[in-house]
Design an enzyme around this catalytic site. Sequence first.
Site, PDB file in Angstrom:
ATOM      1  N   ARG A 134       0.823  -1.215   0.000  1.00 55.74           N
ATOM      2  CA  ARG A 134       0.000   0.000   0.000  1.00 55.74           C
ATOM      3  C   ARG A 134       0.858   1.267   0.000  1.00 55.74           C
ATOM      4  O   ARG A 134       0.477   2.285  -0.556  1.00 55.74           O
ATOM      5  CB  ARG A 134      -0.934  -0.023   1.218  1.00 55.74           C
ATOM      6  CG  ARG A 134      -1.877   1.153   1.330  1.00 55.74           C
ATOM      7  CD  ARG A 134      -2.757   1.051   2.564  1.00 55.74           C
ATOM      8  NE  ARG A 134      -3.765   0.018   2.432  1.00 55.74           N
ATOM      9  CZ  ARG A 134      -3.776  -1.130   3.103  1.00 55.74           C
ATOM     10  NH1 ARG A 134      -2.808  -1.418   3.943  1.00 55.74           N
ATOM     11  NH2 ARG A 134      -4.731  -2.006   2.935  1.00 55.74           N
ATOM     12  N   TYR A 135       2.007   1.210   0.661  1.00 51.48           N
ATOM     13  CA  TYR A 135       2.907   2.353   0.775  1.00 51.48           C
ATOM     14  C   TYR A 135       4.216   2.023   0.062  1.00 51.48           C
ATOM     15  O   TYR A 135       4.652   0.874   0.051  1.00 51.48           O
ATOM     16  CB  TYR A 135       3.176   2.674   2.250  1.00 51.48           C
ATOM     17  CG  TYR A 135       1.922   2.882   3.058  1.00 51.48           C
ATOM     18  CD1 TYR A 135       1.218   4.075   2.977  1.00 51.48           C
ATOM     19  CD2 TYR A 135       1.432   1.880   3.893  1.00 51.48           C
ATOM     20  CE1 TYR A 135       0.061   4.272   3.720  1.00 51.48           C
ATOM     21  CE2 TYR A 135       0.278   2.061   4.636  1.00 51.48           C
ATOM     22  CZ  TYR A 135      -0.413   3.256   4.544  1.00 51.48           C
ATOM     23  OH  TYR A 135      -1.556   3.445   5.274  1.00 51.48           O
ATOM     24  N   ARG A 193       7.270  -0.016   2.109  1.00 51.93           N
ATOM     25  CA  ARG A 193       7.016  -1.130   3.014  1.00 51.93           C
ATOM     26  C   ARG A 193       5.887  -2.011   2.499  1.00 51.93           C
ATOM     27  O   ARG A 193       5.003  -1.545   1.765  1.00 51.93           O
ATOM     28  CB  ARG A 193       6.702  -0.649   4.428  1.00 51.93           C
ATOM     29  CG  ARG A 193       5.543   0.334   4.530  1.00 51.93           C
ATOM     30  CD  ARG A 193       5.694   1.161   5.794  1.00 51.93           C
ATOM     31  NE  ARG A 193       4.608   2.101   6.020  1.00 51.93           N
ATOM     32  CZ  ARG A 193       4.566   3.314   5.496  1.00 51.93           C
ATOM     33  NH1 ARG A 193       5.495   3.725   4.652  1.00 51.93           N
ATOM     34  NH2 ARG A 193       3.557   4.134   5.782  1.00 51.93           N
ATOM     35  N   CYS A 234      -4.991 -16.979  14.637  1.00 49.68           N
ATOM     36  CA  CYS A 234      -4.537 -16.210  15.795  1.00 49.68           C
ATOM     37  C   CYS A 234      -4.741 -17.040  17.058  1.00 49.68           C
ATOM     38  O   CYS A 234      -5.603 -17.925  17.094  1.00 49.68           O
ATOM     39  CB  CYS A 234      -5.343 -14.920  15.935  1.00 49.68           C
ATOM     40  SG  CYS A 234      -5.278 -13.815  14.506  1.00 49.68           S
ATOM     41  N   CYS A 267     -10.271 -11.219  18.136  1.00 53.07           N
ATOM     42  CA  CYS A 267     -10.888  -9.994  18.638  1.00 53.07           C
ATOM     43  C   CYS A 267     -12.238  -9.804  17.947  1.00 53.07           C
ATOM     44  O   CYS A 267     -12.354  -9.985  16.737  1.00 53.07           O
ATOM     45  CB  CYS A 267      -9.987  -8.799  18.357  1.00 53.07           C
ATOM     46  SG  CYS A 267      -8.297  -8.996  18.958  1.00 53.07           S
ATOM     47  N   CYS A 316     -12.109  -7.240  15.021  1.00 56.61           N
ATOM     48  CA  CYS A 316     -11.009  -7.410  14.070  1.00 56.61           C
ATOM     49  C   CYS A 316     -11.382  -6.912  12.680  1.00 56.61           C
ATOM     50  O   CYS A 316     -12.433  -7.264  12.135  1.00 56.61           O
ATOM     51  CB  CYS A 316     -10.620  -8.881  13.988  1.00 56.61           C
ATOM     52  SG  CYS A 316      -9.303  -9.226  12.795  1.00 56.61           S
ATOM     53  N   ARG A 372      -9.882  -7.724  10.008  1.00 56.05           N
ATOM     54  CA  ARG A 372      -9.723  -8.827   9.052  1.00 56.05           C
ATOM     55  C   ARG A 372     -10.574 -10.027   9.456  1.00 56.05           C
ATOM     56  O   ARG A 372     -10.254 -11.171   9.124  1.00 56.05           O
ATOM     57  CB  ARG A 372      -8.247  -9.238   8.948  1.00 56.05           C
ATOM     58  CG  ARG A 372      -7.354  -8.182   8.320  1.00 56.05           C
ATOM     59  CD  ARG A 372      -5.987  -8.746   7.918  1.00 56.05           C
ATOM     60  NE  ARG A 372      -5.184  -7.706   7.297  1.00 56.05           N
ATOM     61  CZ  ARG A 372      -4.070  -7.188   7.820  1.00 56.05           C
ATOM     62  NH1 ARG A 372      -3.630  -7.637   8.993  1.00 56.05           N
ATOM     63  NH2 ARG A 372      -3.407  -6.249   7.190  1.00 56.05           N
ATOM     64  N   ASP A 404     -12.108   0.220  12.616  1.00 61.18           N
ATOM     65  CA  ASP A 404     -12.368   0.106  11.185  1.00 61.18           C
ATOM     66  C   ASP A 404     -13.804  -0.321  10.920  1.00 61.18           C
ATOM     67  O   ASP A 404     -14.517  -0.797  11.813  1.00 61.18           O
ATOM     68  CB  ASP A 404     -11.395  -0.894  10.553  1.00 61.18           C
ATOM     69  CG  ASP A 404      -9.966  -0.386  10.594  1.00 61.18           C
ATOM     70  OD1 ASP A 404      -9.735   0.746  10.150  1.00 61.18           O
ATOM     71  OD2 ASP A 404      -9.078  -1.121  11.085  1.00 61.18           O
ATOM     72  N   ASP A 409      -7.695   4.481   9.383  1.00 56.19           N
ATOM     73  CA  ASP A 409      -7.393   3.821   8.114  1.00 56.19           C
ATOM     74  C   ASP A 409      -8.590   4.050   7.200  1.00 56.19           C
ATOM     75  O   ASP A 409      -9.690   3.543   7.459  1.00 56.19           O
ATOM     76  CB  ASP A 409      -7.178   2.316   8.336  1.00 56.19           C
ATOM     77  CG  ASP A 409      -5.826   1.846   7.831  1.00 56.19           C
ATOM     78  OD1 ASP A 409      -5.464   2.253   6.718  1.00 56.19           O
ATOM     79  OD2 ASP A 409      -5.162   1.083   8.547  1.00 56.19           O
ATOM     80  N   LYS A 460      -3.550   5.274   5.889  1.00 55.99           N
ATOM     81  CA  LYS A 460      -3.711   5.838   7.226  1.00 55.99           C
ATOM     82  C   LYS A 460      -3.650   7.362   7.179  1.00 55.99           C
ATOM     83  O   LYS A 460      -2.861   7.946   6.432  1.00 55.99           O
ATOM     84  CB  LYS A 460      -2.616   5.316   8.155  1.00 55.99           C
ATOM     85  CG  LYS A 460      -2.718   3.833   8.487  1.00 55.99           C
ATOM     86  CD  LYS A 460      -1.608   3.419   9.440  1.00 55.99           C
ATOM     87  CE  LYS A 460      -1.778   1.962   9.843  1.00 55.99           C
ATOM     88  NZ  LYS A 460      -1.621   1.034   8.696  1.00 55.99           N
TER      89      LYS A 460
END
Length: 348
Positions: free
Chosen positions: A90-91, A94, A103, A107, A110, A112, A273, A310, A317
Amino acid sequence: MIETSLRSVEDLKAAGLVAAGATDALDEVAARYAIALTPTVASLINPNDPNDPIAAQYVPQPAELIETAGERADPIGDHTHSPVEGIVHRYPDRVLLKLVHVCPVYCRFCFRREMVGPQGDGSMSPEQLSIAFDYIRSHPEIWEVILTGGDPLILSPRRLRDVMRTLSTIEHVKIVRIHTRVPAVDPARVTAELIDALNASEKTVYVALHANHPREMTPEVRAACAWLIDAGLTMVSQSVLLKGINNNADTLAELMRAFVETRIKPYYLHHPDMAPGTGHFRLPLSEGQAIMRELRSKVSGLCIPHYILDLPGGFGKVSVGENALSETAPERYTIVDRHGDEHAYPEN
């Protein structure tokens, strides 16, 4: 004493963490979104508190079945910026490398949540991982690789060592960042073997710990983080600003101080999000900004994270901070101080 992870509504009911009468709605939630609580997490929950901030993060709720306008399965646009499987670019300097989509805990907020868990996108195959590394090699602008998922520290030390050693062969990659909840939710996973694996790349390695409430920063968690830091790994934090969990300056001040006391630099405080079924966690941006202003009035600058949104759709971001400055005329500004008082500021 709970000795194994809780992975179903029946497990939660047996542990006394959900009422028997709520199981029909929760079964529907569990059919769509994964459930997992480690013994460490379960031990922190007060089952007699209906507003327990630890339970709210991990125990499913019927409200997850309510979707609102604007929510989307891929709220921050991972897929939009994924040139090959497992990579998000995206950037410019990185990439994310999403090694695994499972996981140790799941959460309830989450972003995702449609991609992770047993029914999610799964782990990368050796062939997919090879293609992802080839992509990183072919893009010399990539300075940082961020291992994420899922939680990469759920992988065995052997597999993590292989990844880190491969990254060590890519000259233009200077930084490896690892996003994880493991030290906070399963500190026993932090072992000498794991630390050796994380140090196998000979790159500069950052570990970004996700925790949202000061009660998560137990002595065992702090000790696990100290072991990582003493081994030469730099730690930063990331948290999510969540209604009913930490959406007040006092709770955030206690959390951020706990990070700093543990030698973890507060880094990101994410606005929630637009993931499906997470509307009950979200709060207005204006409320978040007011909390950040109050937080700044309470704590050392060492304890101030970046308040980040985001943008939906993959646009990246944006710092949504405190809006302390407004231009009132050319080269003249009004600045709001930490007490909320306004001050004129002429540049010349």
